[in-house]
Motif scaffolding. Structure first.
Motif, short mmCIF file in Angstrom:
data_model
loop_
_atom_site.label_atom_id
_atom_site.label_comp_id
_atom_site.label_asym_id
_atom_site.label_seq_id
_atom_site.Cartn_x
_atom_site.Cartn_y
_atom_site.Cartn_z
N GLU A 37 0.82 -1.21 0.00
CA GLU A 37 0.00 0.00 0.00
C GLU A 37 0.86 1.26 0.00
O GLU A 37 0.52 2.24 -0.66
N ASP A 38 1.96 1.24 0.75
CA ASP A 38 2.79 2.45 0.84
C ASP A 38 3.91 2.49 -0.20
O ASP A 38 4.68 3.45 -0.27
N GLY A 39 4.03 1.43 -1.01
CA GLY A 39 5.05 1.40 -2.06
C GLY A 39 6.47 1.27 -1.53
O GLY A 39 7.43 1.54 -2.26
N GLN A 40 6.62 0.83 -0.29
CA GLN A 40 7.92 0.75 0.35
C GLN A 40 8.37 -0.71 0.52
O GLN A 40 7.55 -1.59 0.79
N ALA A 41 9.66 -0.91 0.39
CA ALA A 41 10.24 -2.23 0.66
C ALA A 41 10.34 -2.42 2.17
O ALA A 41 10.51 -1.46 2.91
N SER A 42 10.22 -3.66 2.59
CA SER A 42 10.38 -3.98 4.02
C SER A 42 10.81 -5.43 4.15
O SER A 42 10.63 -6.24 3.24
N LYS A 43 11.36 -5.74 5.30
CA LYS A 43 11.76 -7.12 5.58
C LYS A 43 10.55 -8.06 5.45
O LYS A 43 10.64 -9.12 4.83
N GLU A 44 9.43 -7.64 6.01
CA GLU A 44 8.23 -8.48 5.98
C GLU A 44 7.75 -8.72 4.55
O GLU A 44 7.38 -9.84 4.20
N LEU A 130 4.06 -11.15 -11.71
CA LEU A 130 3.60 -10.15 -12.68
C LEU A 130 2.26 -10.54 -13.31
O LEU A 130 1.39 -9.70 -13.51
N GLN A 131 2.12 -11.82 -13.64
CA GLN A 131 0.84 -12.29 -14.22
C GLN A 131 -0.32 -12.00 -13.27
O GLN A 131 -1.41 -11.65 -13.71
N GLU A 132 -0.06 -12.14 -11.97
CA GLU A 132 -1.12 -11.93 -10.98
C GLU A 132 -1.37 -10.45 -10.69
O GLU A 132 -2.50 -10.05 -10.43
N LYS A 133 -0.32 -9.64 -10.73
CA LYS A 133 -0.42 -8.28 -10.19
C LYS A 133 -0.35 -7.15 -11.21
O LYS A 133 -0.78 -6.03 -10.91
N GLU A 134 0.19 -7.41 -12.38
CA GLU A 134 0.51 -6.34 -13.32
C GLU A 134 -0.68 -5.45 -13.70
O GLU A 134 -0.51 -4.27 -13.98
N ASN A 135 -1.87 -5.98 -13.68
CA ASN A 135 -3.04 -5.20 -14.07
C ASN A 135 -3.84 -4.66 -12.89
O ASN A 135 -4.92 -4.10 -13.09
N THR A 136 -3.30 -4.79 -11.68
CA THR A 136 -4.01 -4.25 -10.51
C THR A 136 -3.72 -2.76 -10.37
O THR A 136 -2.68 -2.27 -10.81
N GLU A 137 -4.64 -2.05 -9.75
CA GLU A 137 -4.48 -0.61 -9.53
C GLU A 137 -3.29 -0.34 -8.62
O GLU A 137 -2.55 0.63 -8.82
N LEU A 138 -3.08 -1.18 -7.61
CA LEU A 138 -1.96 -0.99 -6.68
C LEU A 138 -0.63 -1.08 -7.42
O LEU A 138 0.26 -0.23 -7.25
N TYR A 139 -0.48 -2.08 -8.26
CA TYR A 139 0.75 -2.24 -9.04
C TYR A 139 0.96 -1.02 -9.94
O TYR A 139 2.05 -0.45 -9.99
N LYS A 140 -0.09 -0.62 -10.65
CA LYS A 140 0.03 0.51 -11.58
C LYS A 140 0.42 1.79 -10.83
O LYS A 140 1.25 2.57 -11.30
N LYS A 141 -0.18 2.01 -9.67
CA LYS A 141 0.12 3.20 -8.87
C LYS A 141 1.59 3.21 -8.44
O LYS A 141 2.29 4.21 -8.61
N ASN A 142 2.07 2.09 -7.92
CA ASN A 142 3.46 2.02 -7.46
C ASN A 142 4.45 1.98 -8.61
O ASN A 142 5.54 2.54 -8.52
N MET A 143 4.08 1.33 -9.70
CA MET A 143 4.97 1.23 -10.85
C MET A 143 5.23 2.59 -11.49
O MET A 143 6.30 2.83 -12.05
N ALA A 144 4.27 3.50 -11.37
CA ALA A 144 4.44 4.85 -11.93
C ALA A 144 5.62 5.57 -11.29
O ALA A 144 6.21 6.46 -11.89
N LYS A 145 6.00 5.15 -10.07
CA LYS A 145 7.13 5.77 -9.35
C LYS A 145 8.42 4.95 -9.47
O LYS A 145 9.45 5.35 -8.97
N PHE A 146 8.35 3.82 -10.13
CA PHE A 146 9.48 2.89 -10.21
C PHE A 146 10.52 3.40 -11.21
O PHE A 146 10.18 3.90 -12.28
N VAL A 147 11.78 3.25 -10.86
CA VAL A 147 12.85 3.60 -11.79
C VAL A 147 12.73 2.70 -13.01
O VAL A 147 12.41 1.52 -12.90
N ARG A 148 12.96 3.28 -14.17
CA ARG A 148 12.84 2.49 -15.39
C ARG A 148 13.84 2.96 -16.43
O ARG A 148 14.41 4.03 -16.32
N ARG A 149 13.96 2.18 -17.47
CA ARG A 149 14.84 2.51 -18.58
C ARG A 149 14.02 3.17 -19.68
O ARG A 149 12.95 2.69 -20.04
#
Length: 165
Positions: A37-44, A130-149
């Motif tokens: 939800e927060d787009g942050q990495a964590s140990k958990e 990716l097959q499970e998550k790529e089309n979810t709103e959460l993935y799209k929201k966080n991916m918009a901030k992801f470093v990319r080429r």
């Protein structure tokens, strides 16, 4: 994300195991962050992701906790001695160094894993995720901030030359 997977695969094929291993160990962090939800990495998030998408291939001898401990030792302390793991060390064996695959062997408190097999297992986990998550709103929201080429650059800053940003 697919560019990153492609480059790790190319690294494996080019026998760039050191680079491929570092990148593969970062993937559970990236996927866990993209799926939070927060787009942050964590140990958990790392452990949960690894246990769901990769650990089943390791039949109990490599868990998300083990992998996270190794990742922290490698990325933070730049060593392979793990204080918080059931293994004293995890060794990644390069396939060209011996004639057979040396994967999943435990000698005393040291686990040996074929580095190519490990990287491929992580990649397969990401592809399934990716097959499970790529089309979810959460993935799209966080991916918009992801470093990319950006193969053609990122106007107006750089035009015509690939950039990562």
């Amino acid at each position: 994300m697919r560019d990153l997977l492609f480059q790790i695969k190319k690294g494996i094929l080019s026998n760039l195991y050191y680079l491929s291993l570092f990148a593969a160990l970062a993937l559970p962090d990236i996927c866990g962050a993209l799926d939070s939800e927060d787009g942050q990495a964590s140990k958990e998030n790392y452990i949960k992701w690894f246990d769901k998408y990769v650990a089943p291939s390791y039949q109990g001898y490599l868990s998300g906790e083990d992998c996270y401990s190794f990742r922290c030792a490698l990325f933070r302390q730049v060593n392979i001695v793990q204080a918080k793991s059931r293994y004293k060390k995890i060794l990644f064996v390069e396939p060209q160094t011996i004639d057979s695959v040396f994967h999943g062997h435990i000698i005393e408190d040291v686990l040996s894993i074929d580095v190519r097999v490990f990287c491929q297992d992580i990649i397969r986990g990401v592809e399934k995720w990716l097959q499970e998550k790529e089309n979810t709103e959460l993935y799209k929201k966080n991916m918009a901030k992801f470093v990319r080429r950006y193969p053609e650059g990122l106007p107006p800053y750089v035009v015509g030359a690939p950039v990562i940003g």
